[in-house]
Motif scaffolding. Structure first.
Motif, PDB file in Angstrom:
ATOM      1  N   THR A 128     -20.154   6.270  42.723  1.00 19.79           N
ATOM      2  CA  THR A 128     -20.896   7.051  41.736  1.00 19.79           C
ATOM      3  C   THR A 128     -20.087   7.347  40.479  1.00 19.79           C
ATOM      4  OG1 THR A 128     -20.242   9.214  42.631  1.00 19.79           O
ATOM      5  CG2 THR A 128     -22.222   8.182  43.566  1.00 19.79           C
ATOM      6  N   TRP A 129     -18.743   7.190  40.528  1.00 19.29           N
ATOM      7  CA  TRP A 129     -17.940   7.564  39.375  1.00 19.29           C
ATOM      8  C   TRP A 129     -16.842   6.572  38.998  1.00 19.29           C
ATOM      9  CZ3 TRP A 129     -12.954   7.891  40.911  1.00 19.29           C
ATOM     10  CH2 TRP A 129     -12.698   8.234  42.248  1.00 19.29           C
ATOM     11  N   PHE A 130     -16.515   5.613  39.845  1.00 18.96           N
ATOM     12  CA  PHE A 130     -15.454   4.660  39.524  1.00 18.96           C
ATOM     13  C   PHE A 130     -16.053   3.404  38.911  1.00 18.96           C
ATOM     14  CE2 PHE A 130     -12.156   1.488  41.188  1.00 18.96           C
ATOM     15  CZ  PHE A 130     -11.362   1.638  40.072  1.00 18.96           C
ATOM     16  N   ALA A 131     -15.872   3.256  37.596  1.00 17.00           N
ATOM     17  CA  ALA A 131     -16.446   2.117  36.874  1.00 17.00           C
ATOM     18  C   ALA A 131     -15.747   0.812  37.221  1.00 17.00           C
ATOM     19  CB  ALA A 131     -16.376   2.351  35.365  1.00 17.00           C
ATOM     20  N   GLY A 132     -14.436   0.874  37.482  1.00 15.66           N
ATOM     21  CA  GLY A 132     -13.682  -0.326  37.822  1.00 15.66           C
ATOM     22  C   GLY A 132     -12.358  -0.372  37.096  1.00 15.66           C
ATOM     23  N   GLY A 133     -11.744  -1.539  37.167  1.00 17.03           N
ATOM     24  CA  GLY A 133     -10.434  -1.675  36.560  1.00 17.03           C
ATOM     25  C   GLY A 133     -10.145  -3.091  36.122  1.00 17.03           C
ATOM     26  N   VAL A 134      -9.089  -3.208  35.334  1.00 13.25           N
ATOM     27  CA  VAL A 134      -8.600  -4.501  34.864  1.00 13.25           C
ATOM     28  C   VAL A 134      -7.130  -4.585  35.230  1.00 13.25           C
ATOM     29  CG1 VAL A 134      -8.077  -5.899  32.829  1.00 13.25           C
ATOM     30  CG2 VAL A 134     -10.226  -4.610  32.946  1.00 13.25           C
ATOM     31  N   VAL A 135      -6.766  -5.648  35.940  1.00 12.99           N
ATOM     32  CA  VAL A 135      -5.359  -5.928  36.185  1.00 12.99           C
ATOM     33  C   VAL A 135      -4.929  -6.892  35.087  1.00 12.99           C
ATOM     34  CG1 VAL A 135      -3.651  -6.908  37.760  1.00 12.99           C
ATOM     35  CG2 VAL A 135      -5.539  -5.541  38.670  1.00 12.99           C
ATOM     36  N   ALA A 136      -4.191  -6.356  34.147  1.00 14.58           N
ATOM     37  CA  ALA A 136      -3.739  -7.119  32.979  1.00 14.58           C
ATOM     38  C   ALA A 136      -2.244  -7.361  33.130  1.00 14.58           C
ATOM     39  CB  ALA A 136      -4.061  -6.357  31.698  1.00 14.58           C
ATOM     40  N   TYR A 137      -1.909  -8.283  34.002  1.00 15.46           N
ATOM     41  CA  TYR A 137      -0.506  -8.501  34.323  1.00 15.46           C
ATOM     42  C   TYR A 137       0.235  -9.259  33.226  1.00 15.46           C
ATOM     43  CZ  TYR A 137       3.048  -7.971  37.903  1.00 15.46           C
ATOM     44  OH  TYR A 137       4.145  -7.563  38.600  1.00 15.46           O
ATOM     45  N   THR A 138      -0.403 -10.247  32.630  1.00 19.83           N
ATOM     46  CA  THR A 138       0.270 -10.991  31.562  1.00 19.83           C
ATOM     47  C   THR A 138       0.062 -10.306  30.217  1.00 19.83           C
ATOM     48  OG1 THR A 138      -1.588 -12.418  30.981  1.00 19.83           O
ATOM     49  CG2 THR A 138      -0.128 -13.185  32.769  1.00 19.83           C
ATOM     50  N   ASN A 139       0.993 -10.527  29.328  1.00 18.63           N
ATOM     51  CA  ASN A 139       0.857  -9.972  27.982  1.00 18.63           C
ATOM     52  C   ASN A 139      -0.412 -10.449  27.315  1.00 18.63           C
ATOM     53  OD1 ASN A 139       3.339  -8.904  28.572  1.00 18.63           O
ATOM     54  ND2 ASN A 139       4.424  -9.925  26.904  1.00 18.63           N
ATOM     55  N   GLU A 140      -0.722 -11.730  27.465  1.00 18.31           N
ATOM     56  CA  GLU A 140      -1.906 -12.295  26.808  1.00 18.31           C
ATOM     57  C   GLU A 140      -3.185 -11.605  27.279  1.00 18.31           C
ATOM     58  OE1 GLU A 140      -3.864 -14.054  23.995  1.00 18.31           O
ATOM     59  OE2 GLU A 140      -1.697 -14.298  24.184  1.00 18.31           O
ATOM     60  N   THR A 141      -3.261 -11.249  28.554  1.00 17.54           N
ATOM     61  CA  THR A 141      -4.438 -10.525  29.051  1.00 17.54           C
ATOM     62  C   THR A 141      -4.522  -9.154  28.389  1.00 17.54           C
ATOM     63  OG1 THR A 141      -4.334 -11.707  31.148  1.00 17.54           O
ATOM     64  CG2 THR A 141      -5.603  -9.670  31.118  1.00 17.54           C
ATOM     65  N   LYS A 142      -3.400  -8.493  28.239  1.00 14.67           N
ATOM     66  CA  LYS A 142      -3.402  -7.197  27.548  1.00 14.67           C
ATOM     67  C   LYS A 142      -3.931  -7.359  26.129  1.00 14.67           C
ATOM     68  CE  LYS A 142       0.626  -5.476  30.088  1.00 14.67           C
ATOM     69  NZ  LYS A 142       0.918  -6.681  30.864  1.00 14.67           N
ATOM     70  N   TYR A 143      -3.456  -8.402  25.433  1.00 15.38           N
ATOM     71  CA  TYR A 143      -3.862  -8.620  24.049  1.00 15.38           C
ATOM     72  C   TYR A 143      -5.338  -8.996  23.944  1.00 15.38           C
ATOM     73  CZ  TYR A 143       1.247  -9.331  23.538  1.00 15.38           C
ATOM     74  OH  TYR A 143       2.621  -9.220  23.584  1.00 15.38           O
ATOM     75  N   SER A 144      -5.770  -9.959  24.740  1.00 13.90           N
ATOM     76  CA  SER A 144      -7.112 -10.522  24.550  1.00 13.90           C
ATOM     77  C   SER A 144      -8.219  -9.722  25.239  1.00 13.90           C
ATOM     78  CB  SER A 144      -7.151 -11.983  25.020  1.00 13.90           C
ATOM     79  OG  SER A 144      -6.888 -12.065  26.406  1.00 13.90           O
ATOM     80  N   VAL A 156      -4.812  -4.795  23.042  1.00 16.02           N
ATOM     81  CA  VAL A 156      -3.490  -4.244  22.780  1.00 16.02           C
ATOM     82  C   VAL A 156      -2.873  -5.021  21.626  1.00 16.02           C
ATOM     83  CG1 VAL A 156      -1.157  -4.041  23.768  1.00 16.02           C
ATOM     84  CG2 VAL A 156      -3.163  -3.443  25.143  1.00 16.02           C
ATOM     85  N   ASP A 157      -2.195  -4.310  20.742  1.00 18.98           N
ATOM     86  CA  ASP A 157      -1.510  -4.972  19.624  1.00 18.98           C
ATOM     87  C   ASP A 157      -0.434  -5.915  20.162  1.00 18.98           C
ATOM     88  OD1 ASP A 157      -3.005  -3.497  17.803  1.00 18.98           O
ATOM     89  OD2 ASP A 157      -1.444  -1.977  17.553  1.00 18.98           O
ATOM     90  N   ARG A 158      -0.322  -7.074  19.543  1.00 18.70           N
ATOM     91  CA  ARG A 158       0.715  -8.028  19.940  1.00 18.70           C
ATOM     92  C   ARG A 158       2.086  -7.430  19.691  1.00 18.70           C
ATOM     93  NH1 ARG A 158      -0.817 -12.892  21.587  1.00 18.70           N
ATOM     94  NH2 ARG A 158      -3.023 -13.333  21.329  1.00 18.70           N
ATOM     95  N   GLY A 159       2.982  -7.671  20.620  1.00 17.11           N
ATOM     96  CA  GLY A 159       4.334  -7.141  20.525  1.00 17.11           C
ATOM     97  C   GLY A 159       4.790  -6.680  21.896  1.00 17.11           C
ATOM     98  N   PRO A 160       5.795  -5.842  21.936  1.00 19.11           N
ATOM     99  CA  PRO A 160       6.299  -5.367  23.227  1.00 19.11           C
ATOM    100  C   PRO A 160       5.199  -4.631  24.002  1.00 19.11           C
ATOM    101  CG  PRO A 160       7.764  -4.717  21.433  1.00 19.11           C
ATOM    102  CD  PRO A 160       6.537  -5.284  20.809  1.00 19.11           C
ATOM    103  N   VAL A 161       5.217  -4.788  25.312  1.00 19.44           N
ATOM    104  CA  VAL A 161       4.186  -4.151  26.142  1.00 19.44           C
ATOM    105  C   VAL A 161       4.747  -3.069  27.061  1.00 19.44           C
ATOM    106  CG1 VAL A 161       2.613  -6.119  26.040  1.00 19.44           C
ATOM    107  CG2 VAL A 161       4.295  -5.958  27.901  1.00 19.44           C
ATOM    108  N   VAL A 162       6.042  -2.915  27.089  1.00 16.76           N
ATOM    109  CA  VAL A 162       6.638  -1.844  27.884  1.00 16.76           C
ATOM    110  C   VAL A 162       6.898  -0.679  26.936  1.00 16.76           C
ATOM    111  CG1 VAL A 162       8.464  -1.202  29.501  1.00 16.76           C
ATOM    112  CG2 VAL A 162       7.631  -3.548  29.457  1.00 16.76           C
ATOM    113  N   THR A 163       5.777  -0.063  26.486  1.00 22.03           N
ATOM    114  CA  THR A 163       5.833   1.027  25.520  1.00 22.03           C
ATOM    115  C   THR A 163       4.710   2.025  25.799  1.00 22.03           C
ATOM    116  OG1 THR A 163       4.302   0.013  23.934  1.00 22.03           O
ATOM    117  CG2 THR A 163       6.647  -0.575  23.705  1.00 22.03           C
ATOM    118  N   ALA A 164       4.895   3.233  25.285  1.00 22.34           N
ATOM    119  CA  ALA A 164       3.853   4.252  25.377  1.00 22.34           C
ATOM    120  C   ALA A 164       2.627   3.829  24.577  1.00 22.34           C
ATOM    121  CB  ALA A 164       4.378   5.596  24.882  1.00 22.34           C
TER     122      ALA A 164
END
Length: 160
Positions: free
Chosen positions: A50-66, A70-78
């Motif tokens: 009823t409340w959990f929409a789901g999730g994305v496992v974005a393990y690679t940088n490219e998945t984070k970006y696309s 996420v802005d291209r660049g370092p991904v181990v940041t706040a």
């Protein structure tokens, strides 16, 4: 760990579920370092459908970006953790979101030591980020990160 649930997680899951059940808000997660562990915990919580929409496992940088914008660049940041939370909230039309990125180990990555983790969250206009420096090997870092993300979710659902 009992039944796949990390020690200390059950009270957090119970509070998240009780605060969200029936109020119409939904939760989403974006995970890199934890590779789906947060989502698996949330999916096992009371009335999660009823409340959990789901999730994305974005393990690679490219998945984070696309996928999560996420802005291209370092991904181990706040900044990356915050953008991941924003991206998954938008992607899944969720009211509350949490995201994690970091270095599980055993060695450093992007110049950050193993155990360096960033957790980002949002609920409406409210955004939170946390920088963690965790001890232990990869398994311990993932488990501690999962608990920190669940604690942030509790904070977000309490305050929104």
């Amino acid at each position: 760990m009992t039944d796949g649930i990390i020690d200390g997680a059950q009270p957090l899951l119970d509070e998240i579920a009780s605060r969200l059940d029936g109020d119409g808000r939904t939760v989403a997660v974006a995970e890199s370092l934890t590779a789906g562990k947060i989502a698996s915990h949330l999916g096992a919580a009371q009335d999660a459908s009823t409340w959990f929409a789901g999730g994305v496992v974005a393990y690679t940088n490219e998945t984070k970006y696309s996928v999560l914008n996420v802005d291209r660049g370092p991904v181990v940041t706040a900044t990356c953790a915050g953008q991941m939370a924003d991206g998954v909230a938008e992607l899944l039309a969720a009211d509350v979101a949490v995201a994690v990125t970091g270095v599980g180990g055993p060695g450093p990555e992007e110049g950050k030591e193993a155990g360096t983790v960033y957790v980002g969250g949002r609920a409406g206009a409210r955004s939170l980020t946390a920088e963690l420096h965790l001890d232990g090997g990869p398994t311990e870092v993932v488990e501690a990160t999962t608990l920190h993300a669940l604690r942030m979710l509790v904070d977000l659902v309490r305050g929104s």
